[in-house]
Motif scaffolding. Structure first.
Motif: not given
Length: 307
Positions: A123, A126-127, A130, A140, A142, A165, A167-168, A173, A176
């Motif tokens: 993650m 991923n941050d 993104a 973007c 996820a 989700a 956090r995405f 994002a 999701v």
């Protein structure tokens, strides 16, 4: 809630489906099949993954595929990027696609076995990805794998999945997707899950991705629709699937999903006979019988008169 009368379906066979095939699929055939899908009414197709060629050799020609396919201008093409190195490679052909998908597994064990990292480390990467994806003007998306169960840990708590989700969404994002990677979902849980997801993710496109390992894929999609979900992913010919669970089959077949929605007067914008024809051609390319019901039985012809 009033049942939605229109949905969006992303065809993921060219990535999620092809990557699981044991035999090499010639690039010419991939291009031909994707072009056929692009002319079938899809506005979203996932076409490639920027993973190490030695890990998933079937997708090692992703750049060539992106360079050669010829789909209508309104078709948004998506690629999957597993980490920052994969994103580096994807951005070298940034003009060839519209959306990039980042992902994580909802269970710690599956994530470690899948990408050799803890969820927290994935993650964190991923941050960063993104932000880079959005800075390039790309969409973007996820993806959360094992959202409904893990073959190693069993049940995955809903709050754990939806917290990931959220956090995405905070990272930027705009979509999701929740993957039933191992086919462990059931319709009652799908209804409750997507009702909760839609409530907790306002302004985010919530996507359902079901596998048909235990024969409940279409029922789960129906339950998600009843909860208000309007975004789905599927794979023509029922290609794909997770290699971990014993007896695993593929994703729900696009042609079966489209057929069900059309019979319910839910608009998909997709031409069902064209998708069936593409699945039939994939069957020829792969040299084996595919398992979607619509491919075997064909679409319903309401003009036929019963005897």
């Amino acid at each position: 809630m009033t049942r939605p009368d229109k949905v969006h379906i992303r065809e993921v066979g060219p990535r999620d489906g092809f990557q699981n095939e044991p035999e090499h699929i010639p690039t010419d055939d991939k291009v031909r099949l994707i072009d056929a899908l692009g002319r079938s009414g899809f506005t979203r197709i996932e076409v490639a993954s920027f993973v190490r060629p030695d890990v998933i050799p079937q997708l090692s020609d992703g750049v060539e595929v992106l360079n050669r396919i010829d789909v209508p201008d309104d078709v948004r093409l998506m690629v999957l990027v597993p980490n920052s190195k994969g994103l580096d490679n994807a951005l070298k052909v940034r003009e060839k696609f519209h959306d990039a998908a980042i992902f994580v597994s909802a269970s710690e064990t599956h994530n470690k076995k899948n990408v050799n990292r803890a969820i927290a480390d994935t993650m964190a990467d991923n941050d960063v990805m993104a932000e880079r994806i959005r800075s390039e003007g790309l969409g973007c998306a996820a993806v959360i794998a094992t959202s409904f169960g893990c073959p190693y840990e069993g049940k995955v708590e809903m709050d754990q999945v939806l917290s990931i989700a959220e956090r995405f969404a905070e990272a930027g994002a705009t979509e999701v997707g929740f993957g039933d990677t191992t086919g462990m979902c059931n319709p009652a849980y799908a209804r409750d899950f997507f009702a909760a997801a839609l409530q907790r993710l306002p302004g985010v496109e919530v996507t359902a991705h079901f596998h048909n390992t235990r024969g409940q894929g279409l029922a789960n999609a129906y339950a998600a629709l009843e909860a208000g979900c309007t975004s789905f992913e599927s794979s023509f010919g029922e290609l794909g699937g997770c290699p971990v669970p014993k007896g695993s089959t593929g994703n729900i077949a696009t042609e079966d999903l489209v057929s069900m929605f059309h019979e319910m007067n839910v608009d998909t914008g997709i031409d069902l006979p064209s998708v069936i024809e593409a699945a039939r051609e994939a069957q020829h390319v792969l040299g084996r019988t595919l398992t979607s019901h619509s491919l075997i039985a064909g679409p319903i012809d309401w003009h036929l008169q019963s005897a």
